[in-house]
Enzyme design. Structure first.
Site, PDB file in Angstrom:
ATOM      1  N   HIS A 191       0.843  -1.198   0.000  1.00 48.48           N
ATOM      2  CA  HIS A 191       0.000   0.000   0.000  1.00 48.48           C
ATOM      3  C   HIS A 191       0.880   1.251   0.000  1.00 48.48           C
ATOM      4  CE1 HIS A 191      -3.889   1.893   1.865  1.00 48.48           C
ATOM      5  NE2 HIS A 191      -3.857   1.994   0.537  1.00 48.48           N
ATOM      6  N   ASP A 195      -5.655   4.256   3.976  1.00 54.29           N
ATOM      7  CA  ASP A 195      -7.085   4.392   3.692  1.00 54.29           C
ATOM      8  C   ASP A 195      -7.766   4.977   4.927  1.00 54.29           C
ATOM      9  OD1 ASP A 195      -6.704   3.289   1.224  1.00 54.29           O
ATOM     10  OD2 ASP A 195      -7.386   1.278   1.791  1.00 54.29           O
ATOM     11  N   HIS A 270     -14.183   4.478   0.464  1.00 55.69           N
ATOM     12  CA  HIS A 270     -13.191   4.943   1.426  1.00 55.69           C
ATOM     13  C   HIS A 270     -12.376   6.054   0.757  1.00 55.69           C
ATOM     14  CE1 HIS A 270     -10.790   2.129  -1.002  1.00 55.69           C
ATOM     15  NE2 HIS A 270      -9.718   2.797  -0.597  1.00 55.69           N
ATOM     16  N   HIS A 272      -8.506   7.005  -0.238  1.00 60.91           N
ATOM     17  CA  HIS A 272      -7.082   6.658  -0.283  1.00 60.91           C
ATOM     18  C   HIS A 272      -6.295   7.972  -0.236  1.00 60.91           C
ATOM     19  CE1 HIS A 272      -3.400   4.569  -1.495  1.00 60.91           C
ATOM     20  NE2 HIS A 272      -3.168   5.634  -2.276  1.00 60.91           N
TER      21      HIS A 272
END
Length: 298
Positions: A191, A195, A270, A272
Site C-alpha cells: 500500500h 485508507d 473509502h 485513499h
C-alpha cells in the site's frame, strides 16, 4: 441260335460313375433310397429281365431319381442362398437402425447444447440489463447528491492548528488500512498510502493550503486529486465519487475538494490518501508521519 426279347429295352453296361453321381448329387436321393423308393420301383424292372446278376438297368427310373435329387439339391442350395440373403439384410437393417439412432442422438445433443447456450445468453443479457439499470440509478442518485452538495452553502474551513495549518482529510475518521501493508491489490505489492474510513459521498478536504495539479481519472486510483503544498510536498486523494475542484485552482486547509467513493481499483467506499515528495506515483512517503509532523492527530 440265340434270340433276344423284343421288349424295346437294351441292357446297358454298368454305370458306377452315374450311381456315384446320384449318391453325391444330394441328400435327397440318399433319403429316397433309405426310404426304399429305389428298391421298390427298381425291383420289378430288374426282375422282369430275369437277370440275377444285380446289375443296374437303365429303365429311366434312375435318371428320374437323379433329376429329382438334383432338383432337391438345387432347392436346398436356393434355400441356403435365401437364408444367407435374409441374414445379410437383417444385419444391414440393424446397422442402419444403429446409425440412425446415432445420428438422432447427435442431433438431440446439438439441439440441447444450442438451447442451453441460448438460455445462458438470455440470462447474461438480462443480468447486463439489470446491472446497467442499477448503474444508471446509482449515477442519477450520485449526481443529485453532488448537485445538492454544490448548491448548499460550503462548509467553513476547520480551524487550522497553530502548528502549521493541517487537518484530517476526513473529519473524525481513522486509518482503516495502513501504509506499506502488503497484498495483491496493489501493483507495487504494498500500500502506497493509507485508507481513511469513509462512507459513500463523505466530504473530503484538503489537508493544507495549496494548488490543484491534478483532478480527474487516475487509473487504479479512480477519480483522484493531487495538490501541491507550499512546502513543496504533495498530497493525493483517491477513489473519489465526485471531484469539486479543477487543475490550477488554489485551495485552503480544510476546504472540501470532493466526495468519497469507490472508483478505480477499490473494494468499497473509502478515501485513499497519499503524501508525496513529487506529483507522481512512486514518490510516496509515510502519510501518517507526514500529518503528525504537521500537528494532526491520527
Amino acid at each position: 441260335m440265340a434270340f433276344t426279347r423284343a421288349t424295346g429295352k437294351h441292357r446297358r453296361p454298368k454305370q458306377p460313375s452315374r450311381i456315384r453321381r446320384a449318391g453325391a448329387g444330394a441328400a435327397g436321393i440318399a433319403g429316397l433310397t433309405a426310404a426304399g423308393v429305389v428298391g421298390t420301383l427298381a425291383s420289378p424292372a430288374l426282375a422282369s429281365d430275369g437277370d440275377q446278376s444285380g446289375e443296374a438297368h437303365d429303365t429311366g427310373l434312375i435318371r428320374a431319381l437323379e433329376a429329382q435329387g438334383d432338383n432337391l439339391a438345387q432347392t436346398m442350395h436356393e434355400q441356403a442362398i435365401v437364408q444367407e440373403t435374409a441374414e445379410l439384410q437383417a444385419e444391414a437393417e440393424t446397422a442402419a437402425k444403429a446409425e440412425a439412432a446415432k445420428i438422432k442422438a447427435a442431433a438431440e445433443r446439438k439441439a440441447a447444447e444450442a438451447k442451453r447456450k441460448a438460455a445462458a445468453e438470455k440470462a447474461r443479457q438480462k443480468a447486463a440489463q439489470a446491472r446497467e439499470k442499477a448503474e444508471k440509478e446509482r449515477a442519477a442518485k450520485q449526481q443529485a447528491k453532488a448537485a445538492a452538495s454544490r448548491s448548499a452553502p460550503r462548509e467553513s474551513a476547520a480551524p487550522a492548528p497553530a502548528s502549521g495549518g493541517y487537518v484530517l482529510p476526513v473529519d473524525g475518521s481513522y486509518v482503516s488500512t495502513g501504509y506499506k501493508v502488503g497484498g495483491g491489490m496493489w501493483s507495487s505489492g504494498s500500500h502506497t498510502g493509507v485508507d481513511f474510513h469513509a462512507g459513500m459521498n463523505t466530504p473530503v478536504k484538503s489537508v493544507a493550503a495549496g494548488e490543484v495539479v491534478e483532478a480527474g481519472n487516475g487509473g487504479a486510483y479512480g477519480n483522484n486529486i493531487v495538490i501541491k503544498h507550499k512546502d513543496g510536498t504533495y498530497t493525493q486523494y483517491g477513489h473519489l465519487n465526485s471531484i469539486g475542484v479543477s487543475v490550477g485552482q488554489s485551495v485552503t486547509a480544510g476546504q472540501q475538494i470532493g466526495l468519497s467513493g469507490s472508483t478505480g481499483n477499490s473494494s468499497g467506499p473509502h478515501l485513499h490518501f497519499e503524501a508525496r515528495t513529487g506529483p507522481d506515483y512512486g514518490s510516496d512517503i509515510d502519510p501518517v508521519a507526514y500529518l503528525r509532523q504537521h500537528g494532526v492527530s491520527v
